[in-house]
Design a protein around this motif. Structure first.
Motif, short mmCIF file in Angstrom:
data_model
loop_
_atom_site.label_atom_id
_atom_site.label_comp_id
_atom_site.label_asym_id
_atom_site.label_seq_id
_atom_site.Cartn_x
_atom_site.Cartn_y
_atom_site.Cartn_z
N PHE A 44 0.86 -1.19 0.00
CA PHE A 44 0.00 0.00 0.00
C PHE A 44 0.89 1.23 0.00
N VAL A 45 0.51 2.23 -0.78
CA VAL A 45 1.26 3.49 -0.78
C VAL A 45 0.32 4.62 -0.35
N LEU A 46 0.67 5.27 0.74
CA LEU A 46 -0.01 6.49 1.17
C LEU A 46 0.74 7.64 0.53
N HIS A 47 0.02 8.60 -0.03
CA HIS A 47 0.75 9.65 -0.77
C HIS A 47 -0.04 10.94 -0.86
N SER A 48 0.67 11.99 -1.24
CA SER A 48 0.05 13.30 -1.43
C SER A 48 -0.89 13.25 -2.64
N GLY A 49 -1.86 14.17 -2.65
CA GLY A 49 -2.91 14.13 -3.66
C GLY A 49 -2.51 14.59 -5.04
N ASP A 50 -1.22 14.92 -5.26
CA ASP A 50 -0.78 15.36 -6.58
C ASP A 50 -0.64 14.19 -7.56
N TYR A 51 -0.76 12.96 -7.06
CA TYR A 51 -0.71 11.78 -7.93
C TYR A 51 -2.00 10.99 -7.70
N ARG A 52 -2.70 10.69 -8.78
CA ARG A 52 -3.91 9.87 -8.67
C ARG A 52 -4.05 9.00 -9.90
N VAL A 53 -4.47 7.76 -9.69
CA VAL A 53 -4.89 6.87 -10.78
C VAL A 53 -6.30 6.41 -10.44
N ASP A 54 -6.93 5.67 -11.36
CA ASP A 54 -8.32 5.25 -11.14
C ASP A 54 -8.50 4.48 -9.83
N SER A 55 -7.46 3.74 -9.43
CA SER A 55 -7.58 2.90 -8.23
C SER A 55 -7.26 3.65 -6.94
N SER A 56 -6.82 4.90 -7.04
CA SER A 56 -6.48 5.67 -5.83
C SER A 56 -7.73 5.99 -5.03
N LEU A 57 -7.63 5.83 -3.71
CA LEU A 57 -8.73 6.18 -2.81
C LEU A 57 -8.37 7.47 -2.09
N PRO B 268 4.26 10.61 -6.68
CA PRO B 268 3.78 11.74 -5.87
C PRO B 268 4.94 12.47 -5.19
N ARG B 269 4.68 13.71 -4.83
CA ARG B 269 5.69 14.53 -4.16
C ARG B 269 6.08 13.92 -2.81
N ARG B 270 5.09 13.40 -2.09
CA ARG B 270 5.35 12.77 -0.79
C ARG B 270 4.66 11.42 -0.75
N ALA B 271 5.36 10.42 -0.21
CA ALA B 271 4.77 9.08 -0.18
C ALA B 271 5.44 8.22 0.88
N LEU B 272 4.69 7.23 1.34
CA LEU B 272 5.28 6.17 2.17
C LEU B 272 4.64 4.86 1.74
N MET B 273 5.44 3.80 1.79
CA MET B 273 4.96 2.50 1.36
C MET B 273 5.00 1.51 2.50
N ALA B 274 3.98 0.66 2.57
CA ALA B 274 3.93 -0.37 3.61
C ALA B 274 3.49 -1.70 3.01
N LEU B 275 4.03 -2.78 3.56
CA LEU B 275 3.56 -4.12 3.23
C LEU B 275 2.69 -4.58 4.39
N GLY B 276 1.49 -5.06 4.07
CA GLY B 276 0.54 -5.48 5.10
C GLY B 276 -0.23 -4.29 5.64
N TYR B 277 -1.29 -4.61 6.39
CA TYR B 277 -2.09 -3.54 6.99
C TYR B 277 -2.63 -3.99 8.34
N SER B 278 -3.23 -3.06 9.05
CA SER B 278 -3.85 -3.32 10.35
C SER B 278 -5.35 -3.19 10.18
N GLY B 279 -6.09 -4.18 10.63
CA GLY B 279 -7.54 -4.16 10.42
C GLY B 279 -8.32 -4.54 11.68
N TRP B 280 -9.53 -4.01 11.77
CA TRP B 280 -10.42 -4.28 12.89
C TRP B 280 -11.82 -4.56 12.36
N GLY B 281 -12.52 -5.47 13.01
CA GLY B 281 -13.90 -5.75 12.66
C GLY B 281 -14.83 -4.70 13.23
N ALA B 282 -16.13 -4.85 12.96
CA ALA B 282 -17.13 -3.89 13.42
C ALA B 282 -17.04 -3.68 14.94
N GLY B 283 -16.87 -2.44 15.35
CA GLY B 283 -16.86 -2.08 16.77
C GLY B 283 -15.59 -2.43 17.54
#
Length: 202
Positions: free
Chosen positions: A99-112, A136-151
């Motif tokens: 996953f890449v978190l980045h500044s909004g100056d770079y976007r593709v169709d799949s960017s959220l 993008p001008r600023r970015a960080l990349m991570a492998l894996g993520y942290s997730g939580w279920g409802a509540g």
């Protein structure tokens, strides 16, 4: 990643979107000790975020070679900015996924869009763009993520497992990974020595 797909189609923002989640000193789960997580998506269905202050052993050029984006000779010739791009441990879930978190100056169709100036992209397009200096001008990349279920995350916060505060691009993207935990706490006026480990209930 149903939560991210839902975010793409849902209007509005979750309460904890674009917030830092800071592990309290009494964190029971060792995987999150002294961790800072950036929350990308939060809704009634759960939450998803990336740890931003834990690094991986793998280097960005090695990752590009492993994914077949370039060969080893091309990886050696990467510009310094791409060669030194740190790969972080985003969390214990789906650790082979990037996953890449980045500044909004770079976007593709799949960017959220996470906030007005922060996006999340999880496709190889952005890795190619970063490696060629078109990212993008600023970015960080991570492998894996942290997730939580409802509540689940709300319960952990109520039980004094986490502190939350608004994220800033400066603290999110700056290169001082080692001191990020202490600096983010300091930015909201908190001294670790004075933090109570007991949950308070009014």
């Amino acid at each position: 990643m149903d939560l991210l797909r839902h975010k793409k189609t849902a209007a509005g923002r979750g309460f904890l979107d674009d917030q830092f989640l800071i592990a309290m000193p009494g964190m029971k789960d060792d995987r999150f000790t002294r961790s800072v997580i950036y929350i990308c998506a939060h809704s009634d269905e759960g939450a998803m975020g990336l740890i931003i202050n834990q690094t991986q052993q793998m280097l960005f050029p090695d990752l590009l070679v492993q994914l077949g984006i370039m060969n080893e000779l091309e990886a050696i010739r990467l510009p310094a900015q791409a060669r030194d791009f740190v790969v972080r441990n985003g969390g214990p879930v789906d650790r082979s996924r990037g996953f890449v978190l980045h500044s909004g100056d770079y976007r593709v169709d799949s960017s959220l869009t996470v906030s007005d100036d922060i996006c999340l992209t999880a496709t190889v397009d952005i890795l190619r763009a970063i490696s060629s200096g078109r990212g993008p001008r600023r970015a960080l990349m991570a492998l894996g993520y942290s997730g939580w279920g409802a509540g689940q995350l709300e319960t952990e916060i109520a039980e004094n497992g986490w502190l939350t505060c608004p994220a800033t691009p400066e603290l999110l993207f700056d290169a001082d990974i080692e001191r990020k935990y202490d600096r983010i706490l300091a930015s909201i006026g908190i001294d670790l020595a004075h933090l109570s480990l007991a949950a308070g209930h009014a």
